[in-house]
Design a protein around this motif. Structure first.
Motif, PDB file in Angstrom:
ATOM      1  N   HIS A  37       1.558   3.869  -3.391  1.00 28.59           N
ATOM      2  CA  HIS A  37       1.516   5.337  -3.281  1.00 28.59           C
ATOM      3  C   HIS A  37       2.880   6.016  -3.304  1.00 28.59           C
ATOM      4  O   HIS A  37       2.951   7.245  -3.322  1.00 28.59           O
ATOM      5  CB  HIS A  37       0.761   5.732  -2.006  1.00 28.59           C
ATOM      6  N   HIS A  39      -5.321  -1.153  -6.775  1.00 29.75           N
ATOM      7  CA  HIS A  39      -5.440  -0.074  -5.797  1.00 29.75           C
ATOM      8  C   HIS A  39      -5.291   1.308  -6.446  1.00 29.75           C
ATOM      9  O   HIS A  39      -5.995   2.252  -6.094  1.00 29.75           O
ATOM     10  CB  HIS A  39      -4.433  -0.255  -4.666  1.00 29.75           C
ATOM     11  N   HIS A  56      -6.859   9.474   3.950  1.00 28.09           N
ATOM     12  CA  HIS A  56      -6.011   8.807   2.963  1.00 28.09           C
ATOM     13  C   HIS A  56      -6.439   9.116   1.526  1.00 28.09           C
ATOM     14  O   HIS A  56      -5.588   9.300   0.652  1.00 28.09           O
ATOM     15  CB  HIS A  56      -5.994   7.296   3.219  1.00 28.09           C
ATOM     16  N   HIS A 101       0.803  -1.219   0.000  1.00 29.15           N
ATOM     17  CA  HIS A 101       0.000   0.000   0.000  1.00 29.15           C
ATOM     18  C   HIS A 101       0.840   1.276   0.000  1.00 29.15           C
ATOM     19  O   HIS A 101       0.878   2.029  -0.972  1.00 29.15           O
ATOM     20  CB  HIS A 101      -0.966  -0.036   1.195  1.00 29.15           C
ATOM     21  N   HIS A 131      -8.086   4.362  -6.505  1.00 28.67           N
ATOM     22  CA  HIS A 131      -7.903   5.779  -6.150  1.00 28.67           C
ATOM     23  C   HIS A 131      -8.240   6.705  -7.311  1.00 28.67           C
ATOM     24  O   HIS A 131      -8.821   7.767  -7.109  1.00 28.67           O
ATOM     25  CB  HIS A 131      -6.459   6.039  -5.708  1.00 28.67           C
TER      26      HIS A 131
HETATM   27 ZN    ZN Z   1      -4.440   3.857  -0.921  1.00 28.94          ZN
END
Ligand code: ZN
Ligand code: ST9
Ligand code: ZN
Length: 323
Positions: free
Chosen positions: A82, A114, A258, A77, A118
């Motif tokens: 990110h 992921h 987040h 993650h 986003h």
């Molecule tokens: Zn995330």
């Protein structure tokens, strides 16, 4: 005759496109696997509460689940999806091993889903679109074929940074061999070898129960933390701050924050270790130079955002109301 064929081809295509839009194309292999996992885990719970399995096996299961969770939170993650911090290769290797123990797909696939989540949050292109309800965003999305928008819009997501990381690509290549060993065989074998646990008890408690529970804790971020909780930073998005999820998911439940500031390595404004143990691991690694360039968000930026789009639940907005 010819025209008829074209016509029926077009019809088939339309039906197909429509089905992909609105119908669940169930993947029975996954449905059966999840049914087995849950039945086996319930038997694991029975073995734990009747004290048939050894207490050490339970403690080991908790430790194993916690380590593998860090591979997902601090690794897949915050680091890989990110780029919230940078990590030297020994830390990347360690996190990749932990992430493999968690079996949540290999890092490359996890990160792709992921990033798409986003970029296209709560649309048809979001693999676990929470607008399709709790069940779909929690587990249902893993039991059906993906919506066509996930493939089409997902193709616009840049994955070149991961393609350049040899650890990520090695894990991808060897996943189908290494994952079953690290996620199932190793945790089932250790209790048998070290404290003479019954091999079947070890399988049900340390492998099945441990794995299923950690999946649910992770999935809560996609389901509960897109439905219930506060929206202190942005009331216009679905993601919420949810303390229960934060505790269960090792600091990943501060999900409103987040989604607004995804580059913060704490995945939360405060990152208190008690509800954000993944931050503790990254800070510890930074102390030894293994993690560096930790990104965060300035207090001023947070304050401005809270007053512009927050739902009023942030302490800063209460201060504002009083002044
Ligand atoms: Zn995330
Ligand atoms: C699991 C994942 O549980 C959990 C992720 C949770 C994330 C939570 C995030 C929150 C923060 C972190 C919290 C951590 C907390 C931890 C605490 C723990 C205590 N973009 O997928 P396919 C294309 S996994 C672009 O097969 P189908 C691509 O070309 C559980 N393109 O689609 C791909 O081919 P390739 C165990 C995309 O056929 C092709 O489509 N695993 C994208 O519709 C086919 O892809 C399972 O249960 C995209 N996003 O099948 C297995 N996606 O890969 C689950 C696809 O060759 N998976 N493409 O490039 C499956 O069986 C299947 O994926 C499927 C869909 C049936 C779900
Ligand atoms: Zn989310």
């Amino acid at each position: 005759m010819h025209c008829k064929n074209i016509d029926s081809d077009a019809k088939t295509y339309q039906t197909y496109a429509k089905r992909r839009d609105y119908e669940w194309q169930i993947v029975w292999r996954n449905v059966l696997a999840f049914i087995y996992l849950h039945v086996a885990s319930l038997y694991g719970v029975y073995l734990i509460i009747t004290l048939k399995s050894k207490i050490w096996t339970l403690l080991f299961a908790v430790l194993f689940a916690s380590l593998s969770a860090m591979g997902v939170t601090a690794g897949a993650h915050r680091l890989w999806a990110h780029r919230a911090y940078k990590a030297k290769w020994p830390l990347r290797l360690f996190l990749a091993v932990l992430q493999t123990m968690a079996f949540q797909n290999h890092i490359y696939e996890w990160v792709r889903d992921h990033r798409v989540h986003h970029k296209f949050t709560e649309t048809d292109a979001d693999p676990h679109n929470a607008k399709r309800g709790f069940f779909f965003s929690h587990i249902g999305w893993l039991m059906v074929r993906k919506h066509k928008d996930v493939f089409e819009k997902g193709a616009t997501v840049d994955m070149s940074d991961l393609e350049k990381d040899p650890i990520v690509m090695f894990q991808k290549k060897t996943y189908l061999i290494v994952m079953p060993i690290l996620c199932f065989l190793l945790p089932a074998w250790i209790p048998v070898k070290l404290w003479g646990e019954n091999p079947w008890y070890s399988w049900y408690v340390a492998a099945m129960f441990r794995y299923t529970l950690s999946l649910h804790f992770t999935w809560l971020v996609n389901s509960a933390a897109h439905i219930w909780g506060n929206r202190p930073y942005d009331k216009y998005i679905g993601a919420t701050d949810n303390k229960t999820v934060a505790i269960c998911a090792f600091g990943e439940g501060w999900h409103n924050y987040h989604h607004v500031f995804p580059w913060d390595y704490k995945a939360a404004e405060l990152g208190h270790y008690s509800t954000n143990i993944s931050t503790a691991l990254i800070d510890w690694a930074a102390k030894y130079g293994l993690a560096y360039d930790l990104k965060t968000v300035s207090g001023d930026m947070i304050r401005k955002r809270v007053s512009r789009t927050g739902d009023g639940s942030h302490p800063l907005s209460k201060g504002e109301a009083n002044s």
